[in-house]
Design an enzyme around this catalytic site. Structure first.
Site, PDB file in Angstrom:
ATOM      1  CB  SER A 109       5.472  16.223   3.549  1.00  0.00           C
ATOM      2  OG  SER A 109       6.676  16.579   2.338  1.00  0.00           O
ATOM      3  CG  ASP A 249       3.777   8.894   0.898  1.00  0.00           C
ATOM      4  OD1 ASP A 249       4.594   9.710   0.583  1.00  0.00           O
ATOM      5  OD2 ASP A 249       3.158   8.623   2.319  1.00  0.00           O
ATOM      6  CG  HIS A 276       3.992  13.138  -0.492  1.00  0.00           C
ATOM      7  ND1 HIS A 276       4.677  11.949   1.073  1.00  0.00           N
ATOM      8  CD2 HIS A 276       4.056  14.659   0.005  1.00  0.00           C
ATOM      9  CE1 HIS A 276       5.586  13.680   1.520  1.00  0.00           C
ATOM     10  NE2 HIS A 276       5.091  14.641   1.212  1.00  0.00           N
TER      11      HIS A 276
END
Length: 314
Positions: A109, A249, A276
């Site tokens: 991320s 995601d 995610h």
């Protein structure tokens, strides 16, 4: 596996570090530095990547970026204190303090965004870069989030719109609506793994970095990163690069495609059915893909395990 924790001085702060050493080291297997997301989510939700130590015979290093977790906090720091450059400098300081001459970097991320910021500077010791569930531009991230948000039930969308317009983003109805998005696109496991709960709890207890740089939540971007992009600098990356994401995601394909298109030779892989937190939802498959990539780019030509198949890039 032996685990050691310590702190590393950084400016007038301290960075907390955890070093996991394999029981049986593999000759030539380079250390892996794991860079967490948020910004400000701490390393806890990435704990299971420590299993790569024994699975690949390498040292795995986790750390909490300053401003969160077990590292120094600065809740009273001015807004302009929290910049990508701060965290690039912290990473360089950590690598130097640990004496890492050659290493792999895996960022998840925001950690993947930070990994790209590091990689464009072409550090001598960077053997490879794994960008996981990350956008190359926050404009693309917001566009992707809006597209996913438009797929939510109409009453959920209405609640989000109403409370954001009214400034009542702490209302229980708004929080429930954001949770509906998270359950689809952030972590699809029920219940949510404790490691994720731990990272989220520490961020909520002291949200300075997250609120300053990101904003209210994953799709209502009001922070200083809202105009961030690395797209125009990606051709400067020379390290072998793997880009991974989940099918559902919140980092949609349009957000991470520039990494694949802009970094010479970059490969990609999408985990079907994951979102995610692909590494939590499909831990064995995630570590298998990453493990093969790391072996392929270890110094001294450590061979990939022939019994581990790498899914075709997509």
């Amino acid at each position: 596996m032996p685990v050691e924790t310590r702190t590393v001085p950084f400016r007038d702060l301290e960075t907390w570090v955890q070093v996991t050493t394999p029981e049986t080291p593999v000759d030539g297997a380079l250390p892996l530095v794991v860079v967490h997301g948020g910004p400000g989510m701490a390393h806890d939700y990435l704990r299971n990547l420590a299993a790569l130590a024994d699975e690949t015979g390498r040292t795995v290093i986790h750390y909490d970026q300053v401003g969160c977790g077990r590292s120094s906090h600065r809740p009273d720091a001015p807004v302009d204190f929290w910049t990508p450059e701060l965290f690039v400098d912290e990473f360089r300081n950590l690598v130097a303090a640990l004496g890492l001459e050659r290493y792999h970097l895996l960022g998840q991320s925001w950690g993947g965004m930070l990994g790209a910021e590091i990689a464009v500077t072409r550090p001598e010791g960077l053997a490879s870069l794994a960008i996981c569930n990350s956008p190359a531009s926050m404009r693309l991230w917001v566009e992707g989030a809006n597209a996913l948000r438009a797929q939510l039930p109409e009453d959920v969308q209405a609640a989000l719109d109403r409370h954001e317009a009214d400034g009542t983003i702490d209302d229980p109805e708004y929080l429930a609506a954001t949770q509906a998005f998270y359950e689809r696109h952030v972590c699809r496991l029920v219940p949510v793994p404790q490691d994720f709960v731990d990272s989220e709890a520490q961020m909520e207890a002291e949200p300075t970095v997250y609120h300053t740089m990101n904003g209210v939540n994953e799709f209502f971007m009001t922070g200083t990163l809202r105009d961030w992009t690395v797209i125009d600098r990606l051709p400067q990356v020379t390290a072998p690069t793997l880009v991974v994401a989940g099918e559902f995601d919140e980092a949609t394909p349009a957000t991470w495609a520039p990494f694949v298109e802009g970094i010479p030779g970059a490969a990609s892989h999408v985990f079907p059915g994951a979102s995610h937190c692909s590494h939590l939802e499909q831990p064995e498959a995630f570590r298998a893909v990453v493990g093969v990539f790391l072996r392929e780019h270890d110094r001294d030509g450590v061979e990939a395990d022939p019994d581990v198949a790498v899914p075709s890039p997509s």
